[in-house]
Enzyme design. Structure first.
Site, PDB file in Angstrom:
ATOM      1  CG  ASP A  30       4.008  -6.408  -5.432  1.00 40.34           C
ATOM      2  OD1 ASP A  30       3.121  -6.159  -4.399  1.00 40.34           O
ATOM      3  OD2 ASP A  30       4.354  -5.339  -5.960  1.00 40.34           O
ATOM      4  NE  ARG A  42      -6.319  -4.954 -10.381  1.00 36.98           N
ATOM      5  CZ  ARG A  42      -5.820  -4.752  -9.602  1.00 36.98           C
ATOM      6  NH1 ARG A  42      -6.288  -5.495  -8.209  1.00 36.98           N
ATOM      7  NH2 ARG A  42      -5.163  -3.728  -8.903  1.00 36.98           N
ATOM      8  CE  LYS A  71       0.117  -4.275 -11.707  1.00 34.39           C
ATOM      9  NZ  LYS A  71      -0.428  -3.456 -10.426  1.00 34.39           N
ATOM     10  CG  ASN A  72       2.991  -2.089  -9.931  1.00 37.56           C
ATOM     11  OD1 ASN A  72       1.843  -2.026 -10.259  1.00 37.56           O
ATOM     12  ND2 ASN A  72       3.327  -2.989  -8.784  1.00 37.56           N
ATOM     13  CB  ILE A 111       4.863  -3.874   2.895  1.00 33.92           C
ATOM     14  CG1 ILE A 111       6.664  -4.035   2.738  1.00 33.92           C
ATOM     15  CG2 ILE A 111       4.367  -2.711   2.029  1.00 33.92           C
ATOM     16  CD1 ILE A 111       7.409  -2.862   2.984  1.00 33.92           C
ATOM     17  CB  SER A 171       3.912   5.521   0.816  1.00 30.72           C
ATOM     18  OG  SER A 171       2.808   5.524  -0.350  1.00 30.72           O
ATOM     19  CB  VAL A 172       5.621   2.529  -3.823  1.00 33.80           C
ATOM     20  CG1 VAL A 172       5.682   2.775  -5.196  1.00 33.80           C
ATOM     21  CG2 VAL A 172       6.519   1.641  -3.148  1.00 33.80           C
ATOM     22  NE  ARG A 230      -3.250   2.340  -2.514  1.00 33.69           N
ATOM     23  CZ  ARG A 230      -3.387   2.974  -1.449  1.00 33.69           C
ATOM     24  NH1 ARG A 230      -4.527   3.008  -0.972  1.00 33.69           N
ATOM     25  NH2 ARG A 230      -2.519   3.601  -0.787  1.00 33.69           N
ATOM     26  CB  CYS A 254      -4.685  -6.232  -4.589  1.00 37.21           C
ATOM     27  SG  CYS A 254      -4.230  -6.848  -6.200  1.00 37.21           S
ATOM     28  NE  ARG A 297      -3.111  -1.332  -1.247  1.00 34.48           N
ATOM     29  CZ  ARG A 297      -2.751  -1.848  -2.576  1.00 34.48           C
ATOM     30  NH1 ARG A 297      -3.415  -2.541  -3.306  1.00 34.48           N
ATOM     31  NH2 ARG A 297      -1.715  -1.222  -3.022  1.00 34.48           N
TER      32      ARG A 297
HETATM   33  C1  EPZ Z   1       2.600   0.130  -4.492  1.00 34.69           C
HETATM   34  O1  EPZ Z   1       1.442  -0.160  -3.989  1.00 34.69           O
HETATM   35  C2  EPZ Z   1       2.250  -1.236  -5.686  1.00 34.69           C
HETATM   36  N1  EPZ Z   1       1.275  -0.929  -6.646  1.00 34.69           N
HETATM   37  C3  EPZ Z   1       2.050  -2.539  -5.001  1.00 34.69           C
HETATM   38  O2  EPZ Z   1       2.038  -3.574  -5.936  1.00 34.69           O
HETATM   39  C4  EPZ Z   1       3.260  -2.775  -3.805  1.00 34.69           C
HETATM   40  O3  EPZ Z   1       2.823  -3.988  -3.330  1.00 34.69           O
HETATM   41  C5  EPZ Z   1       3.305  -1.766  -3.013  1.00 34.69           C
HETATM   42  O4  EPZ Z   1       3.506  -0.458  -3.652  1.00 34.69           O
HETATM   43  C6  EPZ Z   1       4.592  -1.838  -1.929  1.00 34.69           C
HETATM   44  O5  EPZ Z   1       5.920  -2.110  -2.808  1.00 34.69           O
HETATM   45  C7  EPZ Z   1       1.613   0.048  -7.540  1.00 34.69           C
HETATM   46  O6  EPZ Z   1       2.646   0.162  -7.819  1.00 34.69           O
HETATM   47  C8  EPZ Z   1       0.239   0.356  -8.448  1.00 34.69           C
HETATM   48  P1  EPZ Z   1       2.596   1.552  -0.451  1.00 34.69           P
HETATM   49  P2  EPZ Z   1       1.268   1.535  -2.915  1.00 34.69           P
HETATM   50  O7  EPZ Z   1       2.041   3.066  -0.718  1.00 34.69           O
HETATM   51  O8  EPZ Z   1       1.844   2.511  -3.367  1.00 34.69           O
HETATM   52  C9  EPZ Z   1       0.929   2.141   3.931  1.00 34.69           C
HETATM   53  C10 EPZ Z   1       0.804  -5.318  -7.067  1.00 34.69           C
HETATM   54  O9  EPZ Z   1       0.635  -6.626  -6.722  1.00 34.69           O
HETATM   55  N2  EPZ Z   1       0.174   3.271   3.396  1.00 34.69           N
HETATM   56  O10 EPZ Z   1       4.113   1.791  -0.648  1.00 34.69           O
HETATM   57  O11 EPZ Z   1      -0.205   1.174  -2.562  1.00 34.69           O
HETATM   58  C11 EPZ Z   1       0.399   0.985   3.200  1.00 34.69           C
HETATM   59  O12 EPZ Z   1      -0.870   0.428   3.809  1.00 34.69           O
HETATM   60  C12 EPZ Z   1       0.612  -4.220  -6.288  1.00 34.69           C
HETATM   61  O13 EPZ Z   1       1.359  -5.022  -8.243  1.00 34.69           O
HETATM   62  C13 EPZ Z   1      -0.347   4.232   4.302  1.00 34.69           C
HETATM   63  O14 EPZ Z   1      -0.546   3.673   5.452  1.00 34.69           O
HETATM   64  O15 EPZ Z   1       1.991   0.811  -1.584  1.00 34.69           O
HETATM   65  C14 EPZ Z   1       1.324   0.023   3.267  1.00 34.69           C
HETATM   66  O16 EPZ Z   1       1.305  -0.794   4.651  1.00 34.69           O
HETATM   67  C15 EPZ Z   1      -0.083  -4.770  -4.972  1.00 34.69           C
HETATM   68  N3  EPZ Z   1      -1.209   5.598   4.111  1.00 34.69           N
HETATM   69  C16 EPZ Z   1       2.663   0.550   3.142  1.00 34.69           C
HETATM   70  O17 EPZ Z   1       2.141   2.110   3.439  1.00 34.69           O
HETATM   71  C17 EPZ Z   1      -0.733   5.872   2.493  1.00 34.69           C
HETATM   72  O18 EPZ Z   1      -1.460   6.875   2.553  1.00 34.69           O
HETATM   73  C18 EPZ Z   1       3.245   0.772   1.895  1.00 34.69           C
HETATM   74  O19 EPZ Z   1       2.237   0.775   0.797  1.00 34.69           O
HETATM   75  C19 EPZ Z   1      -0.186   4.936   1.619  1.00 34.69           C
HETATM   76  C20 EPZ Z   1       0.431   3.859   2.024  1.00 34.69           C
END
Ligand code: EPZ
Length: 425
Positions: free
Chosen positions: A311, A404, A22-23, A333, A168-169, A94, A118, A126
Site C-alpha cells: 500500500d 475511501r 481503515k483496514n 503482492i 492473505s490478509v 473488497r 481497488c 482480486r
Molecule cells: C488487504 O487486502 C488490504 N485491504 C489491502 O489494502 C492491502 O493492499 C492488502 O491486504 C495487502 O497488504 C484491506 O485490508 C481492506 P490479500 P486483501 O488477500 O486482504 C491474493 C488499501 O489500499 N489472493 O492479502 O484483499 C491477492 O490477489 C488496500 O487499503 C488470492 O489469490 O489482500 C494478492 O495477490 C488495497 N486469493 C495476495 O493474495 C484470495 O482469496 C494478497 O492479497 C485472496 C488473496
C-alpha cells in the site's frame, strides 16, 4: 466529480494527528456480526469504506449509533438479523466479503455478493478463492449463482487444522473471525501477521474469544459459545502514517506525527533513514525531518508484514522520483499495481516497469504540474504528494478513490502548509 487543485512546490511543517486504521476497523466491524451484545468502537476513521461497512451491517439488521462528535460508534442487534449482503453495497469494497464467514458462523446461512475494491492486479482481478476454500474446511457449503455466494452450514462451523497455501490478509481475518464460535479447536497456520490482523485478534480476545498466537503465523482458537459486548479503540493507520512520513521527506519538511506507534513501521522508517531523513521515535509519535538531497535506493521489494507494504509502494515511488540517482521497486503482492506510473509520467517522472519491477530514474528537480487522474486509493495519495512537490498547478481528478481511506486528507495537508483546494466539476 470533485478534483484537487494543488499549487506547488510546498514544504510541509507542523503536526499531524493520525486517524484510526481503515483496514483494521473493517474486519473488526464485520466481526460484530458474531455478537449478541453491544460493541462500542472508538477511533473509527470517517472515510467512505467505513460508511459502506456500516451500511452493510445495517442492511444485515445491526443498529448503528454514533456519538455526537461521530468518534464513537455503538453496534447492537435488532430483532431481525438478515443474511443478504447485496451487490449494491458490497460492489464498492473488497472488505465486503468479510461478512460471509461471520454470517455463516452465527446464523448458518448467508447470501453474499462478490466484492469490489481497488483494481490492483489488472486482468487477474482480486480472487476470493482462499476465503472460500478455507471456510469450506470449517464446514461451510456454498454455491455461486448470479454473482452471489449462497452459503450455509449444517449446525455450527467446526474447528479444524487449516494451513494457508499462500498468505492473505483478508482470508486470514475471515478465517479467524469464523473460527471463534466454531465447535472445538482450530489451528490456523500460514496466517498474515499484519498489525491489522493482530488488532482484530486483540479485539476478539478482549470480547472473550479464546485465541492464542502459538507461532509466528499460527493461531490456536478454541470455540466459545458467545462473545461479550466490549468497548475497543481501533489502532492508528500505518499507511496514513507512512504517507505523511514521505510528505515530510519529499519536501525537506519537518513533521511531528502523533497517535501512532513507530514500532509498527520499522521497515518503512529504515528506508526513509537510508534516503536521508532524520527521524526521532518516541512513544506514539514520530518526528521526521526531510534531507536537502534525497538519496536513491535499490531493491525495495513489497512483501507481507514485516516487509515493505504494497500500500505504500505508489507513495514511496513519488519519493524516489525526486531522488538523486536510479532506484528500483519490485511489486510482489499485486503484480499489476502500477496504474499510477502513467500519471506520474505526466508530471515528468522517468519510470520504466518490466516484470512487476519499476526502474525509477530520480531527478532532484522532479515535478512540473499537470492534469492527472486517480486510479485507486493509494495511487491517489501518491499523486497528491507528487503535486505537492511539483512546480506549478497539478489538478487531480477522481479523488473519490482517496475518500475511501484517508480521513480529512486535504484539511490535514492544508494545516501543515500545502496549497490544496477542492473544486467541483
Ligand atoms: C488487504 O487486502 C488490504 N485491504 C489491502 O489494502 C492491502 O493492499 C492488502 O491486504 C495487502 O497488504 C484491506 O485490508 C481492506 P490479500 P486483501 O488477500 O486482504 C491474493 C488499501 O489500499 N489472493 O492479502 O484483499 C491477492 O490477489 C488496500 O487499503 C488470492 O489469490 O489482500 C494478492 O495477490 C488495497 N486469493 C495476495 O493474495 C484470495 O482469496 C494478497 O492479497 C485472496 C488473496
Amino acid at each position: 466529480m470533485d478534483k484537487f487543485v494543488i499549487k506547488g512546490p510546498c514544504k510541509v511543517r507542523g503536526q499531524v494527528l493520525i486517524s484510526g486504521s481503515k483496514n483494521s476497523a473493517l474486519p473488526i466491524l464485520a466481526s460484530t456480526l458474531l455478537f449478541d451484545e453491544t460493541v462500542t468502537l472508538e477511533n473509527l476513521p470517517q472515510v467512505r469504506d467505513i460508511d459502506t461497512m456500516l451500511n452493510l451491517l445495517k442492511s444485515l439488521g445491526k443498529i448503528v449509533q454514533f456519538s455526537k462528535n461521530k468518534k464513537i460508534v455503538k453496534i447492537s442487534n435488532s430483532k431481525r438479523p438478515k443474511y443478504f449482503a447485496s451487490y449494491s453495497i458490497v460492489k464498492t469494497m473488497r472488505a465486503g466479503i468479510l461478512v460471509l464467514g461471520p454470517l455463516v458462523a452465527k446464523y448458518q446461512k448467508s447470501i453474499s455478493s462478490f466484492p469490489g475494491g481497488c483494481i490492483l492486479n489488472g486482468n487477474s482481478g482480486r480472487p476470493i478463492d482462499l476465503h472460500l476454500s478455507t471456510l469450506k474446511k470449517l464446514g461451510m457449503k456454498y454455491e455461486i449463482k448470479n454473482g452471489y455466494i449462497h452459503a450455509s452450514s449444517k449446525g455450527k462451523l467446526k474447528g479444524r487444522s487449516i494451513k494457508f497455501p499462500t498468505i492473505s490478509v483478508g482470508a486470514s481475518q475471515q478465517l479467524i473471525i469464523s473460527s471463534v464460535l466454531a465447535t472445538g479447536k482450530s489451528l490456523l497456520s500460514g496466517l498474515a501477521t499484519e498489525p491489522e490482523v493482530k488488532d482484530l485478534t486483540n479485539f476478539l480476545k478482549k470480547a472473550g474469544a479464546k485465541i492464542k498466537w502459538v507461532g509466528k503465523r499460527t493461531c490456536r482458537i478454541i470455540g466459545v459459545e458467545k462473545l461479550k459486548g466490549i468497548r475497543y479503540s481501533v489502532m492508528g493507520d500505518r499507511i496514513e502514517t507512512g504517507t505523511f512520513c514521505v510528505a515530510a521527506t519529499l519536501t525537506k519538511g519537518r513533521l511531528l506525527i502523533k497517535n501512532f506507534d513507530p514500532k509498527l513501521i520499522q521497515t518503512e522508517l529504515k528506508i526513509l533513514k537510508k534516503v536521508g531523513a532524520k527521524i526521532k521515535e518516541s512513544k506514539n509519535q514520530i518526528l521526521i525531518q526531510g534531507p536537502k538531497k534525497i538519496k536513491n535506493i535499490k531493491n525495495i521489494v513489497t512483501k507481507e508484514y514485516e516487509g515493505f507494504p504494497t500500500d505504500l509502494q505508489p507513495i514511496f515511488m513519488v519519493l524516489l522520483c525526486k531522488a538523486d540517482g536510479i532506484s528500483t521497486i519490485s511489486e510482489k503482492i499485486f503484480k499489476g499495481r502500477f496504474m499510477h506510473v502513467m500519471e506520474l509520467q505526466r508530471l515528468g517522472a522517468k519510470i520504466f516497469v518490466k516484470n512487476a519491477k519499476a526502474l525509477i530514474y530520480g531527478d532532484p528537480n522532479f515535478g512540473i504540474g499537470a492534469e492527472v487522474m486517480s486510479s485507486d486509493l493509494r495511487a491517489s495519495a501518491a499523486l497528491v504528494l507528487a503535486g505537492i512537490t511539483s512546480k506549478g498547478v497539478t489538478t487531480i481528478s477522481r479523488i473519490y478513490h482517496l475518500e475511501r481511506g484517508y480521513e480529512q486528507f486535504e484539511q490535514k495537508l492544508r494545516k501543515i502548509g500545502v496549497n490544496i483546494k477542492r473544486v467541483s466539476g
